[in-house]
Scaffold this motif. Structure first.
Motif, PDB file in Angstrom:
ATOM      1  N   PRO A   4       0.809  -1.224   0.000  1.00  0.00           N
ATOM      2  CA  PRO A   4       0.000   0.000   0.000  1.00  0.00           C
ATOM      3  C   PRO A   4       0.840   1.272   0.000  1.00  0.00           C
ATOM      4  CG  PRO A   4      -0.805  -1.522   1.666  1.00  0.00           C
ATOM      5  CD  PRO A   4       0.458  -2.094   1.122  1.00  0.00           C
ATOM      6  N   SER A  67     -13.536   6.191   5.686  1.00  0.00           N
ATOM      7  CA  SER A  67     -12.570   5.272   6.307  1.00  0.00           C
ATOM      8  C   SER A  67     -12.658   5.321   7.823  1.00  0.00           C
ATOM      9  CB  SER A  67     -11.152   5.589   5.847  1.00  0.00           C
ATOM     10  OG  SER A  67     -10.657   6.752   6.478  1.00  0.00           O
ATOM     11  N   LEU A  73      -9.693  -1.259   5.358  1.00  0.00           N
ATOM     12  CA  LEU A  73      -8.328  -0.984   4.930  1.00  0.00           C
ATOM     13  C   LEU A  73      -8.282  -0.282   3.573  1.00  0.00           C
ATOM     14  CD1 LEU A  73      -5.316  -1.388   5.580  1.00  0.00           C
ATOM     15  CD2 LEU A  73      -5.451  -3.548   4.363  1.00  0.00           C
ATOM     16  N   TRP A  74      -9.096  -0.730   2.639  1.00  0.00           N
ATOM     17  CA  TRP A  74      -9.050  -0.150   1.301  1.00  0.00           C
ATOM     18  C   TRP A  74      -9.557   1.290   1.304  1.00  0.00           C
ATOM     19  CZ3 TRP A  74     -13.306   1.502  -1.456  1.00  0.00           C
ATOM     20  CH2 TRP A  74     -14.545   1.097  -0.991  1.00  0.00           C
ATOM     21  N   ALA A  76      -9.114   3.379   3.828  1.00  0.00           N
ATOM     22  CA  ALA A  76      -8.003   4.147   4.399  1.00  0.00           C
ATOM     23  C   ALA A  76      -6.961   4.430   3.328  1.00  0.00           C
ATOM     24  CB  ALA A  76      -7.395   3.388   5.572  1.00  0.00           C
ATOM     25  N   TRP A  77      -6.669   3.412   2.513  1.00  0.00           N
ATOM     26  CA  TRP A  77      -5.710   3.618   1.434  1.00  0.00           C
ATOM     27  C   TRP A  77      -6.250   4.613   0.408  1.00  0.00           C
ATOM     28  CZ3 TRP A  77      -5.637   3.179  -3.819  1.00  0.00           C
ATOM     29  CH2 TRP A  77      -4.383   3.332  -4.411  1.00  0.00           C
ATOM     30  N   CYS A 103      -3.431   7.813   6.180  1.00  0.00           N
ATOM     31  CA  CYS A 103      -2.191   7.156   6.604  1.00  0.00           C
ATOM     32  C   CYS A 103      -2.304   6.624   8.028  1.00  0.00           C
ATOM     33  CB  CYS A 103      -1.018   8.129   6.501  1.00  0.00           C
ATOM     34  SG  CYS A 103      -0.464   8.416   4.822  1.00  0.00           S
ATOM     35  N   LEU A 106      -4.488   3.578   7.949  1.00  0.00           N
ATOM     36  CA  LEU A 106      -3.749   2.490   7.316  1.00  0.00           C
ATOM     37  C   LEU A 106      -2.718   1.896   8.280  1.00  0.00           C
ATOM     38  CD1 LEU A 106      -3.537   1.024   4.591  1.00  0.00           C
ATOM     39  CD2 LEU A 106      -1.857   2.709   3.905  1.00  0.00           C
ATOM     40  N   GLN A 110      -2.823  -1.926   9.849  1.00  0.00           N
ATOM     41  CA  GLN A 110      -1.689  -2.824   9.733  1.00  0.00           C
ATOM     42  C   GLN A 110      -1.182  -3.254  11.104  1.00  0.00           C
ATOM     43  OE1 GLN A 110       1.078  -0.724   7.196  1.00  0.00           O
ATOM     44  NE2 GLN A 110       0.221  -1.663   5.363  1.00  0.00           N
TER      45      GLN A 110
END
Length: 132
Positions: A4, A67, A73-74, A76-77, A103, A106, A110
Motif C-alpha cells: 500500500p 474510512s 483498509l481499502w 483508508a488507502w 495514513c 492504514l 496494519q
C-alpha cells in the motif's frame, strides 16, 4: 505490508507528473491556447477545473470520513491516495487532512493485523491457577 505504501508513492509520482508535465508546462499551455488545440487539452482543462473547484480535496475528505466510519483498509488507502493526489493538484488543506487520516488509519489497520494473534493468547497466559 509495504505494497500500500509503494502504491501511494506511485500515486504521488503520477500526480506530480500531471502537475509539472501537463498543467504547469508553459509550452503545453500555449498549445492548448491555440485555435486548433490537441485532443488532450480537454483532459488538461478538466484537471484544471477539478482543482479550481476543489473536487480532489472534497473527494479525499469524503474518503477519509468513510474510512473513519467503516474502518476498512481499502478506504483508508483510498483516503491517503486521494489526499496525495489533492496535495499535488493544489488542494492543500483538504488533501493534507485526508492524507493524514488515511495514513493513520492504514497504519492502525496494519498494526491491528500484526497484533491479532498475540492478543488472542495473552488473556489465557495471565490467569493464575492455584492448583496445577
Amino acid at each position: 505490508m509495504a505494497l500500500p505504501w509503494l502504491l501511494l508513492l506511485a500515486i504521488g509520482a503520477v500526480a506530480a507528473a500531471l502537475r509539472y508535465g501537463l498543467i504547469e508546462s508553459s509550452t503545453i499551455g500555449q498549445q492548448c491556447a491555440a485555435i486548433r488545440s490537441p485532443w488532450w487539452c480537454t483532459w488538461r482543462q478538466g484537471l484544471v477545473l477539478g482543482f479550481l473547484h476543489n473536487v480532489y480535496g472534497i473527494a479525499a475528505l469524503v474518503a477519509a470520513a468513510m474510512s473513519l466510519l467503516s474502518r476498512r483498509l481499502w478506504l483508508a488507502w483510498l483516503a491517503a491516495a486521494l489526499g496525495v493526489f489533492a496535495l499535488q493538484l493544489y488542494c492543500v488543506e483538504s488533501g493534507a487532512l485526508a492524507w493524514l487520516v488515511g495514513c493513520l488509519r492504514l497504519l492502525r489497520a496494519q498494526a491491528n493485523a500484526r497484533m491479532a494473534p498475540v492478543e488472542q493468547h495473552r488473556q489465557g497466559q495471565q490467569q493464575v491457577h492455584s492448583q496445577p
